[in-house]
Design a protein around this motif. Structure first.
Motif, PDB file in Angstrom:
ATOM      1  N   ASN A 235       0.869  -1.178   0.000  1.00 26.10           N
ATOM      2  CA  ASN A 235       0.000   0.000   0.000  1.00 26.10           C
ATOM      3  C   ASN A 235       0.904   1.226   0.000  1.00 26.10           C
ATOM      4  N   THR A 236       0.613   2.161  -0.881  1.00 27.75           N
ATOM      5  CA  THR A 236       1.404   3.388  -0.954  1.00 27.75           C
ATOM      6  C   THR A 236       0.484   4.586  -0.817  1.00 27.75           C
ATOM      7  N   GLY A 237       0.810   5.474   0.112  1.00 25.44           N
ATOM      8  CA  GLY A 237       0.006   6.681   0.307  1.00 25.44           C
ATOM      9  C   GLY A 237       0.809   7.779   0.952  1.00 25.44           C
ATOM     10  N   ASP A 238       0.330   9.011   0.802  1.00 27.96           N
ATOM     11  CA  ASP A 238       1.031  10.159   1.387  1.00 27.96           C
ATOM     12  C   ASP A 238       0.489  10.506   2.764  1.00 27.96           C
ATOM     13  N   GLN A 239      -0.624   9.872   3.165  1.00 28.29           N
ATOM     14  CA  GLN A 239      -1.233  10.131   4.466  1.00 28.29           C
ATOM     15  C   GLN A 239      -1.159   8.861   5.313  1.00 28.29           C
ATOM     16  N   TRP A 240      -0.952   9.018   6.621  1.00 23.65           N
ATOM     17  CA  TRP A 240      -1.007   7.858   7.507  1.00 23.65           C
ATOM     18  C   TRP A 240      -2.392   7.233   7.459  1.00 23.65           C
ATOM     19  N   SER A 241      -3.415   8.044   7.172  1.00 24.45           N
ATOM     20  CA  SER A 241      -4.779   7.502   7.086  1.00 24.45           C
ATOM     21  C   SER A 241      -4.979   6.655   5.833  1.00 24.45           C
ATOM     22  N   ASP A 242      -4.048   6.717   4.889  1.00 28.18           N
ATOM     23  CA  ASP A 242      -4.091   5.788   3.749  1.00 28.18           C
ATOM     24  C   ASP A 242      -3.622   4.395   4.163  1.00 28.18           C
ATOM     25  N   LEU A 243      -2.844   4.322   5.232  1.00 25.57           N
ATOM     26  CA  LEU A 243      -2.051   3.122   5.518  1.00 25.57           C
ATOM     27  C   LEU A 243      -2.457   2.413   6.802  1.00 25.57           C
ATOM     28  N   LEU A 244      -2.963   3.178   7.775  1.00 20.84           N
ATOM     29  CA  LEU A 244      -3.218   2.640   9.109  1.00 20.84           C
ATOM     30  C   LEU A 244      -4.686   2.260   9.263  1.00 20.84           C
ATOM     31  N   GLY A 245      -5.060   1.832  10.459  1.00 18.04           N
ATOM     32  CA  GLY A 245      -6.437   1.423  10.727  1.00 18.04           C
ATOM     33  C   GLY A 245      -6.486  -0.085  10.834  1.00 18.04           C
ATOM     34  N   PHE A 246      -7.414  -0.723  10.090  1.00 16.55           N
ATOM     35  CA  PHE A 246      -7.473  -2.193  10.089  1.00 16.55           C
ATOM     36  C   PHE A 246      -7.353  -2.688   8.651  1.00 16.55           C
ATOM     37  N   ALA A 247      -7.239  -4.012   8.520  1.00 14.26           N
ATOM     38  CA  ALA A 247      -7.059  -4.635   7.201  1.00 14.26           C
ATOM     39  C   ALA A 247      -5.891  -3.976   6.458  1.00 14.26           C
ATOM     40  N   VAL A 248      -4.802  -3.795   7.186  1.00 16.03           N
ATOM     41  CA  VAL A 248      -3.657  -3.094   6.594  1.00 16.03           C
ATOM     42  C   VAL A 248      -2.871  -4.049   5.687  1.00 16.03           C
ATOM     43  N   ALA A 249      -2.059  -3.460   4.839  1.00 14.41           N
ATOM     44  CA  ALA A 249      -1.259  -4.232   3.884  1.00 14.41           C
ATOM     45  C   ALA A 249      -0.119  -4.955   4.599  1.00 14.41           C
ATOM     46  N   ASP A 250       0.424  -5.990   3.937  1.00 16.48           N
ATOM     47  CA  ASP A 250       1.611  -6.651   4.477  1.00 16.48           C
ATOM     48  C   ASP A 250       2.710  -5.621   4.731  1.00 16.48           C
ATOM     49  N   ARG A 251       2.814  -4.684   3.813  1.00 19.43           N
ATOM     50  CA  ARG A 251       3.784  -3.618   4.035  1.00 19.43           C
ATOM     51  C   ARG A 251       3.254  -2.312   3.447  1.00 19.43           C
ATOM     52  N   SER A 252       3.440  -1.238   4.193  1.00 20.25           N
ATOM     53  CA  SER A 252       2.910   0.068   3.808  1.00 20.25           C
ATOM     54  C   SER A 252       4.051   1.049   3.581  1.00 20.25           C
ATOM     55  N   PHE A 253       3.877   1.914   2.603  1.00 15.76           N
ATOM     56  CA  PHE A 253       4.912   2.890   2.262  1.00 15.76           C
ATOM     57  C   PHE A 253       4.313   4.294   2.281  1.00 15.76           C
ATOM     58  N   LYS A 254       4.879   5.118   3.138  1.00 14.47           N
ATOM     59  CA  LYS A 254       4.405   6.496   3.328  1.00 14.47           C
ATOM     60  C   LYS A 254       5.264   7.436   2.492  1.00 14.47           C
ATOM     61  N   VAL A 255       4.694   7.990   1.436  1.00 15.92           N
ATOM     62  CA  VAL A 255       5.422   9.000   0.663  1.00 15.92           C
ATOM     63  C   VAL A 255       5.198  10.371   1.296  1.00 15.92           C
ATOM     64  N   PRO A 256       6.127  11.307   1.071  1.00 12.96           N
ATOM     65  CA  PRO A 256       6.078  12.569   1.821  1.00 12.96           C
ATOM     66  C   PRO A 256       4.938  13.496   1.401  1.00 12.96           C
ATOM     67  N   ASN A 257       4.412  14.202   2.360  1.00 14.50           N
ATOM     68  CA  ASN A 257       3.483  15.299   2.087  1.00 14.50           C
ATOM     69  C   ASN A 257       3.522  16.296   3.232  1.00 14.50           C
ATOM     70  N   PRO A 258       4.289  17.355   3.084  1.00 11.20           N
ATOM     71  CA  PRO A 258       4.358  18.363   4.152  1.00 11.20           C
ATOM     72  C   PRO A 258       3.329  19.475   3.976  1.00 11.20           C
ATOM     73  N   MET A 259       2.299  19.273   3.136  1.00  9.09           N
ATOM     74  CA  MET A 259       1.348  20.351   2.836  1.00  9.09           C
ATOM     75  C   MET A 259       0.016  20.220   3.559  1.00  9.09           C
ATOM     76  N   TYR A 260      -0.420  18.994   3.793  1.00  4.63           N
ATOM     77  CA  TYR A 260      -1.707  18.815   4.502  1.00  4.63           C
ATOM     78  C   TYR A 260      -1.771  17.464   5.189  1.00  4.63           C
ATOM     79  N   TYR A 261      -2.674  17.371   6.152  1.00  6.40           N
ATOM     80  CA  TYR A 261      -2.830  16.157   6.967  1.00  6.40           C
ATOM     81  C   TYR A 261      -4.294  15.769   6.992  1.00  6.40           C
ATOM     82  N   ILE A 262      -4.584  14.527   6.629  1.00 10.59           N
ATOM     83  CA  ILE A 262      -5.962  14.015   6.640  1.00 10.59           C
ATOM     84  C   ILE A 262      -6.048  12.861   7.626  1.00 10.59           C
ATOM     85  N   PRO A 263      -6.830  13.008   8.699  1.00 11.63           N
ATOM     86  CA  PRO A 263      -6.887  11.921   9.688  1.00 11.63           C
ATOM     87  C   PRO A 263      -7.802  10.769   9.221  1.00 11.63           C
TER      88      PRO A 263
END
Lengths: 263, 263
Positions: A235-263
């Motif tokens: 799973n690849t996303g710029d927000q932690w909310s793309d990656l966390l929670g439940f039913a998460v991927a075997d491995r998650s990759f957080k790409v940078p985003n210093p402009m906004y935060y979505i919970p």
């Protein structure tokens, strides 16, 4: 510190907050690493140092929820986004993602899924944010939706490279975005114009998803994929909310985003 | 991208890997953000850019498990550790941690726990790693244990400040370390000499913990605390294995460590 054995799936819970506090006085009995600017002064160089620290805190989710970037950091964030570092950071993460993907035994039944977020992951909205203070202005949905409807967001080179390499490896690509269902057509056109093709599903927020946090909405969508027999490998996303929670991927990759935060 | 509602506890699973791959060629139909050095050349400036990206990938756990720092990054990592940025990064994270701590309703029954790791969290072993290539040499347990027994590791200013502020707020402090039980005495003396006092428990690896991954060992210890009625409000560590797994804290804070990785 002993040297323990290696390798484990892991999970992580965070809550959210954003505040910056002054340093209270401390009494010490020995030497310690000194912070710059702890006397309250903040020169231009000290501001740069602080802004680098803020960006790291945001990327690691130490900062928790935040609304706008610190006003002192607009120049620093702009410099990061407009310089080489932003693209380099994407490239290195794409390399790690691809190295992991190459270790996955892809079964060939189409059930091995890699999920991508869209905004600031496959497509860059930097041109929009450049005209809106690089995240220093509160999010304004009308003007952002106009930008989305324009459909001119370019691809990140590194993401397109990763995307194509994953297809070649046999992964089933699922796009999971917080964009609304009524933006499906313009989103598809923008993605194709930017060079993306061959995704299996494009999942957007339907009427039943309105009001859900991004973390919940995306977790629910991943959960439905798993119920259908898909295995979410990456799973690849710029927000932690793309990656966390439940039913998460075997491995998650957080790409940078210093402009906004979505919970 | 719609603007969803805010705030959620979240969890995250990652696997581990470390490899750096070349960029495959890609064909594009539109403009994209270009990576520096994608022609294979790597000037000193390009190496700096890469090393910044590597450090971010390591701090965000995108890099997964890694053994030693990239040899090209020794100077960059040394510059980071010996300059102002390292201490600043700690300070900003301590500020976020304290801001969160101040929102916690501390019950006054001693059950509200904040967990700290020790090495590279409360105490800095930078003097040891400075003499051992800043993480570019494989971990050597004999010489590191000699250093630990010496008991001269200083405190991080920011960690001591956070530690004392948390005590003042009424949190029960628990220290949870991968150090061995037989290092209890020297560890206590080193902590006191560095300025720390008043912890409720110091949890070290006992004989039954040998061979466990750090993630498992620390998760089990947190689990036991919860079984005893403690509420783990916060957790501060330099390793993801300090923070992830199960029985995680309400909120976790990852302080930087670009020198080594413990899964």
């Amino acid at each position: 510190m002993a040297s323990p054995p290696r390798g484990l799936p892991i999970s992580f819970i965070v809550l959210t907050l954003f505040t910056f506090l002054p340093n209270p006085a401390t009494s010490l009995r020995t030497s310690f690493i000194k912070l710059p600017g702890s006397d309250g002064s903040r020169s231009s160089s000290a501001a740069d140092t602080y802004c680098e620290s803020w960006r790291l805190a945001a990327e690691t989710n130490n900062a928790g929820t935040w609304d706008v970037i610190p006003s002192v950091c607009v120049d620093s964030v702009a410099g990061y986004l407009n310089g080489d570092q932003y693209g380099s950071d994407y490239g290195v993460i794409a390399d790690y993602a691809l190295a992991f993907a190459e270790t996955v035994q892809v079964s060939g039944d189409g059930k091995d899924v890699w999920i991508f977020d869209i905004d600031e992951t496959l497509l860059t909205n930097l041109d929009y944010y450049r005209a809106h203070g690089y995240g220093s202005e509160p999010f304004e949905s009308n003007s952002f939706n106009e930008w989305v409807v324009g459909g001119t967001a370019p691809a990140f080179e590194a993401s397109l490279r990763l995307y194509n390499a994953l297809k070649k490896l046999g992964f089933t690509i699922v796009l999971l975005t917080g964009r609304d269902e009524h933006q499906r057509s313009v989103t598809e056109t923008n993605l194709r114009d930017a060079g993306y093709s061959g995704w299996e599903r494009l999942l957007l927020r339907g009427p039943e998803d309105q009001g859900k946090s991004a973390t919940n909405y995306k977790s629910e969508q991943r959960s439905k994929l798993i119920e259908k027999g898909f295995k979410i490998r990456g799973n690849t996303g710029d927000q932690w909310s793309d990656l966390l929670g439940f039913a998460v991927a075997d491995r998650s990759f957080k790409v940078p985003n210093p402009m906004y935060y979505i919970p």
